[in-house]
Design an enzyme around this catalytic site. Structure first.
Site, PDB file in Angstrom:
ATOM      1  N   HIS A 156      33.378  37.638  67.631  1.00 12.98           N
ATOM      2  CA  HIS A 156      32.319  38.445  68.267  1.00 12.98           C
ATOM      3  C   HIS A 156      32.898  39.607  69.066  1.00 12.98           C
ATOM      4  CE1 HIS A 156      29.744  34.916  67.457  1.00 12.98           C
ATOM      5  NE2 HIS A 156      30.787  34.233  67.909  1.00 12.98           N
ATOM      6  N   SER A 277      42.092  66.870  68.886  1.00 10.50           N
ATOM      7  CA  SER A 277      40.773  67.478  69.021  1.00 10.50           C
ATOM      8  C   SER A 277      40.963  68.963  69.296  1.00 10.50           C
ATOM      9  CB  SER A 277      40.042  66.805  70.185  1.00 10.50           C
ATOM     10  OG  SER A 277      39.104  67.683  70.745  1.00 10.50           O
ATOM     11  N   LYS A 283      43.438  64.068  73.207  1.00 13.26           N
ATOM     12  CA  LYS A 283      43.025  63.161  72.126  1.00 13.26           C
ATOM     13  C   LYS A 283      44.043  63.018  71.002  1.00 13.26           C
ATOM     14  CE  LYS A 283      39.041  62.335  71.127  1.00 13.26           C
ATOM     15  NZ  LYS A 283      37.645  62.100  71.237  1.00 13.26           N
ATOM     16  N   ASN A 285      43.381  61.183  67.491  1.00 12.65           N
ATOM     17  CA  ASN A 285      42.334  60.443  66.778  1.00 12.65           C
ATOM     18  C   ASN A 285      42.857  59.723  65.539  1.00 12.65           C
ATOM     19  OD1 ASN A 285      40.485  61.490  68.622  1.00 12.65           O
ATOM     20  ND2 ASN A 285      40.217  63.341  67.390  1.00 12.65           N
ATOM     21  N   GLU A 290      39.710  56.121  60.039  1.00 13.32           N
ATOM     22  CA  GLU A 290      38.275  56.402  60.009  1.00 13.32           C
ATOM     23  C   GLU A 290      37.861  56.879  58.624  1.00 13.32           C
ATOM     24  OE1 GLU A 290      37.385  57.791  64.577  1.00 13.32           O
ATOM     25  OE2 GLU A 290      38.525  59.108  63.291  1.00 13.32           O
ATOM     26  N   GLN A 322      27.351  58.201  28.979  1.00 12.34           N
ATOM     27  CA  GLN A 322      28.320  59.266  29.253  1.00 12.34           C
ATOM     28  C   GLN A 322      28.517  59.429  30.766  1.00 12.34           C
ATOM     29  OE1 GLN A 322      28.730  62.836  26.735  1.00 12.34           O
ATOM     30  NE2 GLN A 322      27.799  63.924  28.432  1.00 12.34           N
ATOM     31  N   LYS A 325      31.575  57.775  33.526  1.00  8.21           N
ATOM     32  CA  LYS A 325      32.955  58.160  33.849  1.00  8.21           C
ATOM     33  C   LYS A 325      33.140  58.683  35.273  1.00  8.21           C
ATOM     34  CE  LYS A 325      33.386  59.067  29.083  1.00  8.21           C
ATOM     35  NZ  LYS A 325      31.922  58.767  29.006  1.00  8.21           N
TER      36      LYS A 325
HETATM   37  N1  ARG Z   1      30.937  62.004  25.265  1.00  8.73           N
HETATM   38  C1  ARG Z   1      30.331  60.782  24.842  1.00  8.73           C
HETATM   39  C2  ARG Z   1      30.436  59.766  25.991  1.00  8.73           C
HETATM   40  O1  ARG Z   1      31.209  59.951  26.838  1.00  8.73           O
HETATM   41  C3  ARG Z   1      31.049  60.232  23.646  1.00  8.73           C
HETATM   42  C4  ARG Z   1      30.178  59.427  22.739  1.00  8.73           C
HETATM   43  C5  ARG Z   1      29.162  60.297  22.098  1.00  8.73           C
HETATM   44  N2  ARG Z   1      28.438  59.629  21.093  1.00  8.73           N
HETATM   45  C6  ARG Z   1      27.321  60.188  20.589  1.00  8.73           C
HETATM   46  N3  ARG Z   1      26.758  59.503  19.664  1.00  8.73           N
HETATM   47  N4  ARG Z   1      26.827  61.289  20.999  1.00  8.73           N
HETATM   48  O2  ARG Z   1      29.726  58.812  26.033  1.00  8.73           O
END
Ligand code: ARG
Length: 465
Positions: A156, A277, A283, A285, A290, A322, A325
């Site tokens: 605590h 600061s 200071k 920091n 953080e 897509q 990523k």
């Molecule tokens: N650039 C697409 C992705 O990252 C690749 C796959 C695309 N496939 C398609 N049927 N358009 O998902």
């Protein structure tokens, strides 16, 4: 120019083209797209779909394409290709002409992107594991250096019981050990090749998918083509592990921010990881910590992002995927950087052992031991707890630590207390009594350090660093 123009009469809307392109994000998959394409050319040869000469030329050219951009992958972005797969194929065709046009036989970008991503994740996992080990090693070294330093442990955020500072270090070592092992599990599960699944239904060509998987270093090939092209579980898993691990790092940061505060003054962070600061000259920091705490939110957001992208998607591939990523790449980058930062912080940490000890003494963190002492003398724990509470209250009122009370003071509350009380409630004895497995006694902590050192050596061998 697109690779699929045949069926279309009208040109793509300019804004749609930009909206649809993923090259600016997926160009970093170049190495893995080339790796997968070389493996694919080999299997096309094995299946007699292309000749020896054609395979050789394709492989040499793919390697050449990789070398062209290896040092500056951003060069790829000068192209208007839709994605990295199209870019590589177009470049291959540009250099090789008709032979290059054979590479996509029996393959789809759907199984291709799934393969590239898995190859990328495999590499990323090893990178994170290395960073974890390095960070763990810095914690173990700090633990070893501070085996005699006592600090107050908290519950605590109230001083609770004394612990060895090394025990605190090794608590984070344990958390990171779990992170490492989660990564290992994840790696094992994702180590299955989707290539040869085609767009969704499998490839129409006679291809030995197992052999293809081995060409790329996967342990086996996937069982169901529909699942293979739409499976992104490994991204969810990886980002879950990243989130858990970032949670560990943010707690680590918070602990140190607290220890470093003017109120505690238990540690001093190196100038190298702090900033000043612009207004207040005094200071210093703890920005590095953080920021780790703050960046944790980003990684949680990335996990939610991938979960929401995938929720309710029909089988098999959909363009929504897509979007998988950005969150993956971003979370892994943040995670790796935070592990690196944490290690640098630990390397420069200085413990103010004297202040830590005094704070621990002043905080009545030996009260439990006072109660235990009474129990040993035959008092029931509940009564002992009450008597100790009264003694603590008396000590607070008189602005003294328990060790500063006289025997006469103690006897006012309980006559059976005698002068061996002091050796029972000094900090060392409080610590060393906690000698069961996992406790904070010096003996246990030393054992844990030896274990941790051996663990690190084992893991280094396992991941070959
Ligand atoms: N650039 C697409 C992705 O990252 C690749 C796959 C695309 N496939 C398609 N049927 N358009 O998902």
């Amino acid at each position: 120019m697109t690779l699929w123009g045949g069926r279309f009469i009208k040109k793509q809307d300019k804004f749609f083209k930009e909206f649809n392109n993923s090259l600016k994000i997926d160009f970093i998959l170049i190495k893995y797209d080339i790796q997968g394409s070389i493996a694919w050319s080999k299997i096309l040869l094995d299946s007699k779909i292309i000749t020896h000469e054609e395979q050789r030329k394709i492989e040499t050219t793919l390697n050449l394409i990789f070398r062209e951009v290896k040092n500056d992958p951003k060069k790829i972005l000068l192209s208007d290709s839709e994605d990295i797969h199209s870019w590589v194929e177009k470049r291959l065709i540009y250099i090789l002409g008709d032979i290059g046009k054979k590479i996509h036989t029996g393959r789809s970008r759907n199984d291709q992107v799934a393969t590239d991503l898995k190859l990328w994740c495999k590499k990323a996992i090893i990178t994170v594991q290395k960073k974890i080990i390095n960070f763990q090693e810095s914690l173990i070294n700090l633990a070893e250096k501070n085996i005699s330093s006592i600090i107050s442990g908290y519950t605590h955020l109230q001083k609770a019981q004394p612990i060895i500072f090394s025990h605190w270090c090794l608590a984070y070592f344990e958390m990171l050990k779990r992170d490492f092992s989660r990564l290992k599990d994840c790696l094992q599960r994702l180590n299955v090749s989707p290539l040869g699944s085609g767009a969704l239904a499998g490839t129409g060509w006679k291809i030995n998918r197992k052999k293809l998987a081995l060409y790329m270093g996967f342990s086996k090939s996937s069982n169901n083509s529909l699942d293979s092209v739409s499976d992104r579980d490994y991204i969810v898993e990886l980002l879950s592990i990243a989130s858990i691990s970032m949670m560990h790092l943010s707690r680590f940061s918070e602990d140190l921010i607290f220890f470093n505060s003017g109120e505690c003054n238990f540690i001093e962070l190196s100038d190298a990881v702090t900033s000043g600061s612009s207004l207040m000259p005094q200071k210093k920091n703890p920005d590095s910590l953080e920021l780790i705490r703050g960046k944790t939110g980003k990684v949680y957001g990335d996990l939610l992002n991938i979960l929401v992208i995938l929720k309710g998607l029909p089988l098999a591939y959909n363009k929504d995927m897509q979007e998988d990523k950005e969150c993956l790449f971003s979370a892994l980058k943040v995670w790796i950087n935070c592990l690196k930062m944490s290690r640098i912080v630990i390397l420069g940490i200085k413990l103010n052992s004297k202040i830590c000890r005094e704070a621990s003494e002043k905080g009545y963190s030996n009260s439990t031991d006072l109660a235990d002492y009474l129990v040993e003398k035959g008092v029931s724990f509940r009564d002992a707890h009450k008597i100790s509470g009264k003694i603590v209250l008396y000590a607070i009122k008189n602005n003294k630590s328990l060790l500063q009370l006289t025997l006469k003071d103690f006897k006012k509350f309980c006559s059976i207390i005698d002068d061996n009380i002091y050796q029972n409630i000094n900090l060392e004895s409080c610590l060393n009594k906690r000698n069961s497995h996992g406790g904070t006694s010096q003996k246990q902590v030393l054992k844990s350090i030896v274990y941790a050192q051996k663990y690190v050596l084992r893991k280094r061998k396992e991941i070959k660093i």
